[in-house]
Write a protein that holds these residues in place. Sequence first.
Motif, PDB file in Angstrom:
ATOM      1  N   ASN A 171       0.840  -1.202   0.000  1.00 46.25           N
ATOM      2  CA  ASN A 171       0.000   0.000   0.000  1.00 46.25           C
ATOM      3  C   ASN A 171       0.876   1.255   0.000  1.00 46.25           C
ATOM      4  O   ASN A 171       0.782   2.103   0.887  1.00 46.25           O
ATOM      5  CB  ASN A 171      -0.913  -0.021   1.228  1.00 46.25           C
ATOM      6  CG  ASN A 171      -1.924   1.104   1.209  1.00 46.25           C
ATOM      7  OD1 ASN A 171      -2.245   1.647   0.158  1.00 46.25           O
ATOM      8  ND2 ASN A 171      -2.421   1.476   2.378  1.00 46.25           N
ATOM      9  N   HIS A 172       1.725   1.379  -1.013  1.00 51.93           N
ATOM     10  CA  HIS A 172       2.608   2.526  -1.146  1.00 51.93           C
ATOM     11  C   HIS A 172       2.498   3.043  -2.581  1.00 51.93           C
ATOM     12  O   HIS A 172       2.264   2.283  -3.520  1.00 51.93           O
ATOM     13  CB  HIS A 172       4.065   2.140  -0.860  1.00 51.93           C
ATOM     14  CG  HIS A 172       4.292   1.597   0.519  1.00 51.93           C
ATOM     15  ND1 HIS A 172       4.009   0.292   0.860  1.00 51.93           N
ATOM     16  CD2 HIS A 172       4.757   2.193   1.644  1.00 51.93           C
ATOM     17  CE1 HIS A 172       4.306   0.100   2.138  1.00 51.93           C
ATOM     18  NE2 HIS A 172       4.764   1.237   2.634  1.00 51.93           N
ATOM     19  N   PHE A 173       2.657   4.350  -2.731  1.00 45.48           N
ATOM     20  CA  PHE A 173       2.657   4.981  -4.058  1.00 45.48           C
ATOM     21  C   PHE A 173       1.404   4.629  -4.859  1.00 45.48           C
ATOM     22  O   PHE A 173       1.444   4.405  -6.062  1.00 45.48           O
ATOM     23  CB  PHE A 173       3.904   4.566  -4.855  1.00 45.48           C
ATOM     24  CG  PHE A 173       5.170   4.562  -4.045  1.00 45.48           C
ATOM     25  CD1 PHE A 173       5.568   5.692  -3.349  1.00 45.48           C
ATOM     26  CD2 PHE A 173       5.946   3.420  -3.954  1.00 45.48           C
ATOM     27  CE1 PHE A 173       6.726   5.689  -2.578  1.00 45.48           C
ATOM     28  CE2 PHE A 173       7.105   3.403  -3.195  1.00 45.48           C
ATOM     29  CZ  PHE A 173       7.497   4.536  -2.507  1.00 45.48           C
ATOM     30  N   GLY A 174       0.271   4.566  -4.163  1.00 45.33           N
ATOM     31  CA  GLY A 174      -0.981   4.261  -4.834  1.00 45.33           C
ATOM     32  C   GLY A 174      -1.231   2.783  -5.023  1.00 45.33           C
ATOM     33  O   GLY A 174      -2.246   2.400  -5.617  1.00 45.33           O
ATOM     34  N   ILE A 215       4.123  -3.808 -11.122  1.00 47.42           N
ATOM     35  CA  ILE A 215       2.978  -3.140 -11.746  1.00 47.42           C
ATOM     36  C   ILE A 215       2.485  -2.073 -10.774  1.00 47.42           C
ATOM     37  O   ILE A 215       2.087  -2.379  -9.646  1.00 47.42           O
ATOM     38  CB  ILE A 215       1.849  -4.141 -12.059  1.00 47.42           C
ATOM     39  CG1 ILE A 215       2.337  -5.231 -13.008  1.00 47.42           C
ATOM     40  CG2 ILE A 215       0.646  -3.409 -12.662  1.00 47.42           C
ATOM     41  CD1 ILE A 215       1.302  -6.313 -13.291  1.00 47.42           C
ATOM     42  N   CYS A 216       2.538  -0.820 -11.213  1.00 44.47           N
ATOM     43  CA  CYS A 216       2.125   0.280 -10.333  1.00 44.47           C
ATOM     44  C   CYS A 216       1.984   1.559 -11.157  1.00 44.47           C
ATOM     45  O   CYS A 216       2.161   1.544 -12.388  1.00 44.47           O
ATOM     46  CB  CYS A 216       3.133   0.490  -9.209  1.00 44.47           C
ATOM     47  SG  CYS A 216       4.756   1.054  -9.756  1.00 44.47           S
ATOM     48  N   ASP A 217       1.710   2.642 -10.488  1.00 44.95           N
ATOM     49  CA  ASP A 217       1.644   3.957 -11.119  1.00 44.95           C
ATOM     50  C   ASP A 217       3.030   4.311 -11.662  1.00 44.95           C
ATOM     51  O   ASP A 217       4.035   4.197 -10.944  1.00 44.95           O
ATOM     52  CB  ASP A 217       1.200   4.987 -10.090  1.00 44.95           C
ATOM     53  CG  ASP A 217       0.889   6.351 -10.695  1.00 44.95           C
ATOM     54  OD1 ASP A 217       1.506   6.715 -11.721  1.00 44.95           O
ATOM     55  OD2 ASP A 217       0.058   7.077 -10.126  1.00 44.95           O
ATOM     56  N   ALA A 218       3.078   4.733 -12.913  1.00 44.31           N
ATOM     57  CA  ALA A 218       4.369   5.071 -13.536  1.00 44.31           C
ATOM     58  C   ALA A 218       5.047   6.258 -12.858  1.00 44.31           C
ATOM     59  O   ALA A 218       6.245   6.490 -13.062  1.00 44.31           O
ATOM     60  CB  ALA A 218       4.166   5.369 -15.016  1.00 44.31           C
ATOM     61  N   LYS A 219       4.309   7.000 -12.028  1.00 41.51           N
ATOM     62  CA  LYS A 219       4.899   8.139 -11.326  1.00 41.51           C
ATOM     63  C   LYS A 219       5.568   7.736 -10.010  1.00 41.51           C
ATOM     64  O   LYS A 219       6.160   8.574  -9.332  1.00 41.51           O
ATOM     65  CB  LYS A 219       3.822   9.189 -11.045  1.00 41.51           C
ATOM     66  CG  LYS A 219       3.218   9.800 -12.305  1.00 41.51           C
ATOM     67  CD  LYS A 219       2.123  10.797 -11.956  1.00 41.51           C
ATOM     68  CE  LYS A 219       1.478  11.372 -13.214  1.00 41.51           C
ATOM     69  NZ  LYS A 219       0.351  12.288 -12.882  1.00 41.51           N
ATOM     70  N   ALA A 220       5.477   6.466  -9.638  1.00 44.63           N
ATOM     71  CA  ALA A 220       6.085   6.015  -8.388  1.00 44.63           C
ATOM     72  C   ALA A 220       7.594   6.217  -8.442  1.00 44.63           C
ATOM     73  O   ALA A 220       8.229   5.937  -9.466  1.00 44.63           O
ATOM     74  CB  ALA A 220       5.761   4.545  -8.147  1.00 44.63           C
ATOM     75  N   PRO A 221       8.216   6.707  -7.372  1.00 47.34           N
ATOM     76  CA  PRO A 221       9.671   6.925  -7.382  1.00 47.34           C
ATOM     77  C   PRO A 221      10.434   5.618  -7.609  1.00 47.34           C
ATOM     78  O   PRO A 221      10.172   4.620  -6.941  1.00 47.34           O
ATOM     79  CB  PRO A 221       9.950   7.502  -5.987  1.00 47.34           C
ATOM     80  CG  PRO A 221       8.765   7.108  -5.165  1.00 47.34           C
ATOM     81  CD  PRO A 221       7.603   7.066  -6.089  1.00 47.34           C
ATOM     82  N   GLY A 222      11.330   5.648  -8.568  1.00 45.37           N
ATOM     83  CA  GLY A 222      12.111   4.458  -8.888  1.00 45.37           C
ATOM     84  C   GLY A 222      11.561   3.649 -10.037  1.00 45.37           C
ATOM     85  O   GLY A 222      12.167   2.658 -10.449  1.00 45.37           O
ATOM     86  N   PHE A 223      10.402   4.050 -10.588  1.00 44.10           N
ATOM     87  CA  PHE A 223       9.802   3.317 -11.703  1.00 44.10           C
ATOM     88  C   PHE A 223      10.757   3.322 -12.903  1.00 44.10           C
ATOM     89  O   PHE A 223      11.192   4.367 -13.360  1.00 44.10           O
ATOM     90  CB  PHE A 223       8.471   3.957 -12.092  1.00 44.10           C
ATOM     91  CG  PHE A 223       7.655   3.140 -13.062  1.00 44.10           C
ATOM     92  CD1 PHE A 223       6.838   2.120 -12.601  1.00 44.10           C
ATOM     93  CD2 PHE A 223       7.698   3.398 -14.428  1.00 44.10           C
ATOM     94  CE1 PHE A 223       6.070   1.369 -13.491  1.00 44.10           C
ATOM     95  CE2 PHE A 223       6.935   2.652 -15.320  1.00 44.10           C
ATOM     96  CZ  PHE A 223       6.122   1.643 -14.850  1.00 44.10           C
TER      97      PHE A 223
END
Length: 432
Positions: free
Chosen positions: A210-213, A227-235
């Motif tokens: 439950n981090h970065f959306g 798989i996550c939001d492309a704006k997450a730090p480190g993507f």
Amino acid sequence: MNRLLETELIYGRLLEIAEPHLVERYNKALEGFGLRKTTLDSFEIDMTGFSPQIADELGDKDYLDPNRVNRRFIIMTPEQENLPVVHTSFSNTAGLMHEFFAANTRSINAITIKDALFGEIEDSVSIVESLEDLLSINEVSFRMFSTENVLAKAAELRQLVDRLQSDENAWRDDDMLNRMVELAKLTGDIRQNRLVPDQLVFRHDAFWANHFGGVFIFLDGRNTTVICDAKAPGFRRSRPWQVSYIAIDDHQRVYDFLAKTGRIELPRASWVETSGLLRHRSDMILKQLVNDAAPDAGTLMADPIWMQTWLHMNGATVTRNGAYPFLQDAMRKISSTGSIRMEDVKPEWRFMLVRARVEHADQWLVNRLIAQMVPADFVSRFIFDKQGFYASYERYSEKFREYVVSTLTGTYLKDKREFRQRLYGIGEDDHA
């Protein structure tokens, strides 16, 4: 949230702690964490020892989940193994707790007769600031203490027993013998009561955080997929030589990954017609359309005649949205031909036609991802993605909340095992 509380759709099936000695042990654990003691005479706990009542009293829902990593736990009784986990930042917290209980049953049974265990599920990071922090978590260890210090005293007694057996003059040491008697009064016979847990280190496999959306991390041998939001730090920057990154709104790539790695069941008549899953999702999507157009409809949607009338009167709206007619057509094709060409389906609609492969170890995690991709299906969201469900529930109209609660209590809560087995092929987990 009162309606959810009354129907046990949130914080349901918890264990009441009311005996004064158990409350006192819980307070000692809280003090061990540097938290203030509760003034409550009774409260309820989940598998990890989390109490919604104490969270309210402390004004901190994360009192056992600081920084949303290195989860704390308080074990009062072996009965906690059969409880759900109602507040967590990692999808596999319950799985890790189950492994811990299973691997250390004898120790937990013995210790909790006179004591309570508390501690942290430690991993390699103390705070999550980027995806790299999540990717660095490969295993966790249970760091434990006991409120009455039984663990330390058992270890001390073990050392004294070893000395007595190895040193032929030790039996002449009255102070040592008296200390052994004093310790044994608390620990019992440690030759019979195994007080030191056998296994404290466990693998940290595929999970949702439950981090970065919201971050999904899947493992395939040495290959990792995030798989996550492309704006997450480190993507796309953390370990690019080892990790594949997929933006969660890239439906084509998300679907291709799940299909190519064998994590989903494609729509086949063999399971589609017996499960009723597509009919269920079709109904969920139609109800969402009704709520969007008529937020005050509420439980009127439970009336088939009312729904049929609404459908005829709002055909243009339903056609414009397209999802409901698509599912109706897909069910007809599957019934007549046995399958459907997924290449002909819009990528964002493909998730309405699939479910997690039952045989795959990641089935719960995959169903969570699918539920997120089909938000109109609030039943699947409640089963597999409760955090997402509760967030959506807050945005529902009051009348639709009434309908949602009525639907969940009248279907899923009646027989969870049968419902999951029929729709998703999953029936063995009673902790959902």
